[in-house]
Write an enzyme that holds these catalytic residues in place. Structure first.
Site, PDB file in Angstrom:
ATOM      1  N   HIS A 167       0.785  -0.634  -0.009  1.00 44.28           N
ATOM      2  CA  HIS A 167       0.263   0.561   0.072  1.00 44.28           C
ATOM      3  C   HIS A 167       0.502   1.068  -0.491  1.00 44.28           C
ATOM      4  O   HIS A 167       1.928   0.904   0.349  1.00 44.28           O
ATOM      5  CB  HIS A 167      -1.066   0.278   1.592  1.00 44.28           C
ATOM      6  CG  HIS A 167      -1.813  -1.092   1.365  1.00 44.28           C
ATOM      7  ND1 HIS A 167      -1.695  -1.430   2.679  1.00 44.28           N
ATOM      8  CD2 HIS A 167      -3.128  -1.615   0.518  1.00 44.28           C
ATOM      9  CE1 HIS A 167      -3.069  -2.458   2.395  1.00 44.28           C
ATOM     10  NE2 HIS A 167      -3.533  -2.441   0.722  1.00 44.28           N
ATOM     11  N   CYS A 266      -2.860  -0.020  10.052  1.00 39.75           N
ATOM     12  CA  CYS A 266      -3.454  -0.874   9.470  1.00 39.75           C
ATOM     13  C   CYS A 266      -4.794  -1.283  10.376  1.00 39.75           C
ATOM     14  O   CYS A 266      -5.553  -1.255  10.676  1.00 39.75           O
ATOM     15  CB  CYS A 266      -2.727  -2.169   9.716  1.00 39.75           C
ATOM     16  SG  CYS A 266      -1.225  -1.984   7.893  1.00 39.75           S
TER      17      CYS A 266
END
Length: 272
Positions: A167, A266
């Protein structure tokens, strides 16, 4: 002020399922196995820090059907009083949105749901307090970016090609208002140049030697960063960092979830 948007009163987290050990998605398929007991202890320590900082924690129970469900950042993007429930890029994760939609609805947020053919992992979304940068990765597409822009029309939205790693926030995160912590890998350098070139505002960059180390949380004036045990060189960078608006720094070890590509951002959804 942008700094006010980093003041939070609530957080959403999720438990770690047993299935994470064998079934969680990971870029390094042959990597070191996760120690489940240690992962859960580290996660509890992480939640304790968040509890002390924001006060109100909402815990989604672990769901064995979804080995990656602890990574609550991916199925939703929250800004202000709006929650965009995403359509995660990997099909195995799309069912996580059901519990997330229920959680943000209970918290009274205005809920928008991403529709086909949009795809987005929240880990690709960097909100600076002034604008959004959206990683264009294997998990997030152009249609996802467009739907995010429509959901948060008050802020500019700029795509950033992810040239390595999972990401965008695998290589960067907000370390303070108008300050971005960023790794030193080629993918991090590419992303930095894109932000400098295409961003609508100017930022300072804190160079961190480890990509995982560059992922941190800025919560109510406090930086939560990687620990010395896991990333000593990166921890040293944070120890030396000084910036107006930063009152304290807390090191948290999430080394077990790092093994399945999990970072500090996250595992929580922060809500103003």
């Amino acid at each position: 002020m942008a700094a006010d948007l980093f003041k939070y009163t609530k957080a959403i987290v999720c438990g770690i399922p047993d299935s994470l050990v064998a079934e969680a998605l990971r870029m390094d398929e042959g990597g070191e196995p996760v120690d489940l007991e240690r992962a859960r202890q580290q996660h509890e320590d992480y939640i304790q820090v968040l509890t002390e900082l924001v006060g109100e924690i909402h815990i989604i129970p672990a769901d064995e059907q979804f080995p990656d469900c602890v990574f609550v950042e991916d199925p939703v993007v929250v800004c202000g009083d709006t929650a965009l429930v995403t359509s995660p890029g990997h099909k195995s994760r799309r069912g996580e949105t059901v519990a997330m939609k229920e959680a943000v609805t209970k918290l009274g947020l205005s809920v928008v749901e991403m529709t086909e053919p949009g795809r987005m992992d929240g880990g690709d979304v960097l909100f600076t307090g002034r604008e959004f940068f959206v990683g264009q990765s294997a998990r997030t597409n152009e249609e996802g970016l467009k739907q995010l822009a429509a959901s948060f029309p008050s802020y500019p939205v700029t795509g950033v090609k992810v040239t390595g790693g999972l990401h965008l926030k695998s290589v960067m995160s907000m370390v303070a208002p108008d300050n971005i912590a960023i790794g030193t890998s080629p993918a991090a350098v590419d992303a930095k140049e894109a932000i400098k070139r295409d961003g609508h505002f100017k930022y300072s960059f804190l160079s961190v030697p480890d990509n995982f180390g560059a992922n941190c949380l800025f919560v109510n004036g406090i930086i939560i960063h990687v620990s010395k045990d896991a990333y000593p060189k990166s921890c040293e960078v944070f120890d030396k960092f000084s910036c107006p608006g930063v009152s304290e720094k807390i090191a948290v070890n999430m080394s077990e979830l790092n093994k399945v590509d999990g970072c500090l951002t996250c595992s929580c959804v922060l809500i103003n």
